[in-house]
Design an enzyme around this catalytic site. Sequence first.
Site, PDB file in Angstrom:
ATOM      1  N   ASN A   1      -4.769   2.064  -1.737  1.00  0.00           N
ATOM      2  CA  ASN A   1      -5.307   0.702  -1.879  1.00  0.00           C
ATOM      3  C   ASN A   1      -6.008   0.501  -3.214  1.00  0.00           C
ATOM      4  O   ASN A   1      -6.399  -0.614  -3.539  1.00  0.00           O
ATOM      5  CB  ASN A   1      -6.242   0.339  -0.716  1.00  0.00           C
ATOM      6  CG  ASN A   1      -7.616   0.949  -0.879  1.00  0.00           C
ATOM      7  OD1 ASN A   1      -7.759   2.000  -1.487  1.00  0.00           O
ATOM      8  ND2 ASN A   1      -8.614   0.302  -0.335  1.00  0.00           N
TER       9      ASN A   1
ATOM     10  N   ASP B   1     -10.289   2.728   1.595  1.00  0.00           N
ATOM     11  CA  ASP B   1     -10.605   2.061   2.875  1.00  0.00           C
ATOM     12  C   ASP B   1     -11.435   2.988   3.768  1.00  0.00           C
ATOM     13  O   ASP B   1     -12.479   2.613   4.288  1.00  0.00           O
ATOM     14  CB  ASP B   1      -9.322   1.679   3.616  1.00  0.00           C
ATOM     15  CG  ASP B   1      -8.689   0.407   3.070  1.00  0.00           C
ATOM     16  OD1 ASP B   1      -9.402  -0.405   2.447  1.00  0.00           O
ATOM     17  OD2 ASP B   1      -7.478   0.222   3.269  1.00  0.00           O
TER      18      ASP B   1
ATOM     19  N   GLY C   1     -17.548  -4.513   9.924  1.00  0.00           N
ATOM     20  CA  GLY C   1     -16.450  -4.318   8.973  1.00  0.00           C
ATOM     21  C   GLY C   1     -16.754  -4.791   7.566  1.00  0.00           C
ATOM     22  O   GLY C   1     -16.058  -4.418   6.619  1.00  0.00           O
TER      23      GLY C   1
ATOM     24  N   GLY D   1      -6.373   2.067  17.602  1.00  0.00           N
ATOM     25  CA  GLY D   1      -5.463   1.666  16.541  1.00  0.00           C
ATOM     26  C   GLY D   1      -4.837   2.864  15.859  1.00  0.00           C
ATOM     27  O   GLY D   1      -5.397   3.979  15.895  1.00  0.00           O
ATOM     28  N   ALA D   2      -3.666   2.625  15.255  1.00  0.00           N
ATOM     29  CA  ALA D   2      -2.970   3.696  14.541  1.00  0.00           C
ATOM     30  C   ALA D   2      -2.210   3.139  13.346  1.00  0.00           C
ATOM     31  O   ALA D   2      -1.275   3.763  12.851  1.00  0.00           O
ATOM     32  CB  ALA D   2      -2.014   4.422  15.493  1.00  0.00           C
ATOM     33  N   GLY D   3      -2.603   1.952  12.871  1.00  0.00           N
ATOM     34  CA  GLY D   3      -1.979   1.348  11.695  1.00  0.00           C
ATOM     35  C   GLY D   3      -2.628   1.875  10.423  1.00  0.00           C
ATOM     36  O   GLY D   3      -3.273   2.940  10.424  1.00  0.00           O
ATOM     37  N   GLY D   4      -2.471   1.119   9.324  1.00  0.00           N
ATOM     38  CA  GLY D   4      -2.972   1.575   8.026  1.00  0.00           C
ATOM     39  C   GLY D   4      -4.479   1.809   8.005  1.00  0.00           C
ATOM     40  O   GLY D   4      -4.949   2.826   7.481  1.00  0.00           O
ATOM     41  N   ALA D   5      -5.254   0.881   8.582  1.00  0.00           N
ATOM     42  CA  ALA D   5      -6.719   1.028   8.565  1.00  0.00           C
ATOM     43  C   ALA D   5      -7.135   2.239   9.398  1.00  0.00           C
ATOM     44  O   ALA D   5      -7.993   3.028   8.985  1.00  0.00           O
ATOM     45  CB  ALA D   5      -7.378  -0.248   9.089  1.00  0.00           C
TER      46      ALA D   5
ATOM     47  N   LYS E   1       0.806  -1.230   0.000  1.00  0.00           N
ATOM     48  CA  LYS E   1       0.000   0.000   0.000  1.00  0.00           C
ATOM     49  C   LYS E   1       0.842   1.286   0.000  1.00  0.00           C
ATOM     50  O   LYS E   1       0.414   2.306  -0.520  1.00  0.00           O
ATOM     51  CB  LYS E   1      -0.953   0.014   1.197  1.00  0.00           C
ATOM     52  CG  LYS E   1      -2.106  -0.975   1.058  1.00  0.00           C
ATOM     53  CD  LYS E   1      -3.086  -0.832   2.211  1.00  0.00           C
ATOM     54  CE  LYS E   1      -4.227  -1.816   2.056  1.00  0.00           C
ATOM     55  NZ  LYS E   1      -5.253  -1.666   3.101  1.00  0.00           N
TER      56      LYS E   1
HETATM   57  P1  NDP Z   1      -1.592  -2.660  10.929  1.00  0.00           P
HETATM   58  O1  NDP Z   1      -0.689  -3.825  11.180  1.00  0.00           O
HETATM   59  O2  NDP Z   1      -1.119  -1.500  10.132  1.00  0.00           O
HETATM   60  O3  NDP Z   1      -2.051  -2.072  12.382  1.00  0.00           O
HETATM   61  C1  NDP Z   1      -2.510  -2.917  13.408  1.00  0.00           C
HETATM   62  C2  NDP Z   1      -3.072  -2.066  14.545  1.00  0.00           C
HETATM   63  O4  NDP Z   1      -3.643  -2.957  15.522  1.00  0.00           O
HETATM   64  C3  NDP Z   1      -2.014  -1.248  15.278  1.00  0.00           C
HETATM   65  O5  NDP Z   1      -2.592  -0.053  15.742  1.00  0.00           O
HETATM   66  C4  NDP Z   1      -1.651  -2.167  16.458  1.00  0.00           C
HETATM   67  O6  NDP Z   1      -1.146  -1.467  17.568  1.00  0.00           O
HETATM   68  C5  NDP Z   1      -3.016  -2.720  16.789  1.00  0.00           C
HETATM   69  N1  NDP Z   1      -2.966  -3.978  17.542  1.00  0.00           N
HETATM   70  C6  NDP Z   1      -2.553  -5.194  17.083  1.00  0.00           C
HETATM   71  N2  NDP Z   1      -2.683  -6.114  18.067  1.00  0.00           N
HETATM   72  C7  NDP Z   1      -3.159  -5.462  19.162  1.00  0.00           C
HETATM   73  C8  NDP Z   1      -3.517  -5.869  20.490  1.00  0.00           C
HETATM   74  N3  NDP Z   1      -3.366  -7.127  20.903  1.00  0.00           N
HETATM   75  N4  NDP Z   1      -4.002  -4.929  21.352  1.00  0.00           N
HETATM   76  C9  NDP Z   1      -4.140  -3.648  20.950  1.00  0.00           C
HETATM   77  N5  NDP Z   1      -3.830  -3.200  19.703  1.00  0.00           N
HETATM   78  C10 NDP Z   1      -3.358  -4.099  18.820  1.00  0.00           C
HETATM   79  O7  NDP Z   1      -2.918  -3.279  10.314  1.00  0.00           O
HETATM   80  P2  NDP Z   1      -4.051  -2.487   9.464  1.00  0.00           P
HETATM   81  O8  NDP Z   1      -4.280  -1.176  10.123  1.00  0.00           O
HETATM   82  O9  NDP Z   1      -3.730  -2.543   8.031  1.00  0.00           O
HETATM   83  O10 NDP Z   1      -5.315  -3.424   9.685  1.00  0.00           O
HETATM   84  C11 NDP Z   1      -5.995  -3.477  10.945  1.00  0.00           C
HETATM   85  C12 NDP Z   1      -7.254  -4.288  10.775  1.00  0.00           C
HETATM   86  O11 NDP Z   1      -8.172  -3.614   9.913  1.00  0.00           O
HETATM   87  C13 NDP Z   1      -7.007  -5.669  10.144  1.00  0.00           C
HETATM   88  O12 NDP Z   1      -7.610  -6.619  10.966  1.00  0.00           O
HETATM   89  C14 NDP Z   1      -7.701  -5.626   8.814  1.00  0.00           C
HETATM   90  O13 NDP Z   1      -8.335  -6.858   8.528  1.00  0.00           O
HETATM   91  C15 NDP Z   1      -8.755  -4.548   9.045  1.00  0.00           C
HETATM   92  N6  NDP Z   1      -9.091  -3.883   7.767  1.00  0.00           N
HETATM   93  C16 NDP Z   1     -10.373  -3.977   7.353  1.00  0.00           C
HETATM   94  C17 NDP Z   1     -10.758  -3.412   6.158  1.00  0.00           C
HETATM   95  C18 NDP Z   1     -12.172  -3.565   5.715  1.00  0.00           C
HETATM   96  O14 NDP Z   1     -12.467  -3.230   4.560  1.00  0.00           O
HETATM   97  N7  NDP Z   1     -13.084  -4.023   6.562  1.00  0.00           N
HETATM   98  C19 NDP Z   1      -9.809  -2.666   5.294  1.00  0.00           C
HETATM   99  C20 NDP Z   1      -8.473  -2.604   5.856  1.00  0.00           C
HETATM  100  C21 NDP Z   1      -8.149  -3.210   7.046  1.00  0.00           C
HETATM  101  P3  NDP Z   1       0.441  -1.137  17.726  1.00  0.00           P
HETATM  102  O15 NDP Z   1       0.705   0.088  16.868  1.00  0.00           O
HETATM  103  O16 NDP Z   1       0.597  -0.874  19.170  1.00  0.00           O
HETATM  104  O17 NDP Z   1       1.183  -2.371  17.249  1.00  0.00           O
END
Ligand code: NDP
Length: 282
Positions: free
Chosen positions: A92, A107, A248, A130-134, A71
């Site tokens: 995406n 997204d 979702g 959360g603070a990842g890609g989604a 991405k």
């Molecule tokens: P990333 O790997 O970029 O980010 C993961 C996030 O989850 C981070 O903020 C991470 O925190 C947090 N995390 C992971 N495990 C834990 C835990 N045990 N406790 C607390 N926080 C946790 O992934 P994405 O952002 O790309 O994806 C996240 C979710 O979104 C996925 O499950 C994906 O399936 C879903 N998604 C759904 C879409 C849809 O169309 N419905 C589209 C895109 C994504 P930290 O920074 O601390 O590691």
Amino acid sequence: MTHDFLHPLTGSFAMPAAENPTVVMIEAAYRQLGLNWRYLNCEVHPDRLGDAVRGARAMGWRGFNCSIPHKVAVIDHLDELGESARIIGAVNTVVCRGDTLIGENTDGKGFVTALNQVIDPAGKSVLIFGAGGAARAVAVELALAGVSRIRIVNRGRERGEALAGILQRQTQADAAYVPWPEKFRIPADTDIVINATSVGLYPNVDQTLDIDPDSLRADMVVADGIHNPPLTHLLRSAKARGCRVVDGQGMLVNQGVIGIRYWTGLDADPQVMRQALLDLEL
Ligand code: NDP
């Protein structure tokens, strides 16, 4: 009778790719729209992403999705970026207009479309786990949709602060990072609660967010980005407390609808696409 055996091509570049159900959803929409378009689910190694994009250009593809891990890297191979893709820093959906490749991010747009069916987010106070890609995609699109306040709650401080900083600098929303203590209590002035972490994603369906479920109030809307399973632990807790919920699958289906609109100019039926996913019994 004349035939046209040249199918307009779209698809997805990702690795791994085998578990991605998008092809089923998009091809169901093409059939319903009466299009002879194809969507090819391609597994592309990161070292070969440039070759794949050049191949798509050479073959006159109409567009393609990029998923993990492409991405961000795909941006180097594109000609232009849409506004939210630029702020999010990730693409995406790629739209081919002649030889010009434009990167978009659907997204967050898909999430906001699904949310809008339950609540208009403009002027609302939002809390995002959360603070990842989604989370980045959802937060930026909500900011562009006019939410007034965004609290980012993330396990890792660095990523959480970075996202809050992007929102604060590049959008009108008032954004802040909030640390995540044990049994986090959701502030009572929150209108919309969103799980944008990967917590609860299959096969870890019993994994739960570390929150105090009694801090969920009936007047809050609770949304989950997890599409498999659609009814997560968080959404079950929220429903039990009288909250309205958004799952979702709505995000997944609506980002697909927006992608198809970019590529074909046509509006696909989200119900047909959702049914195609339900038929898979994920
Ligand atoms: P990333 O790997 O970029 O980010 C993961 C996030 O989850 C981070 O903020 C991470 O925190 C947090 N995390 C992971 N495990 C834990 C835990 N045990 N406790 C607390 N926080 C946790 O992934 P994405 O952002 O790309 O994806 C996240 C979710 O979104 C996925 O499950 C994906 O399936 C879903 N998604 C759904 C879409 C849809 O169309 N419905 C589209 C895109 C994504 P930290 O920074 O601390 O590691």
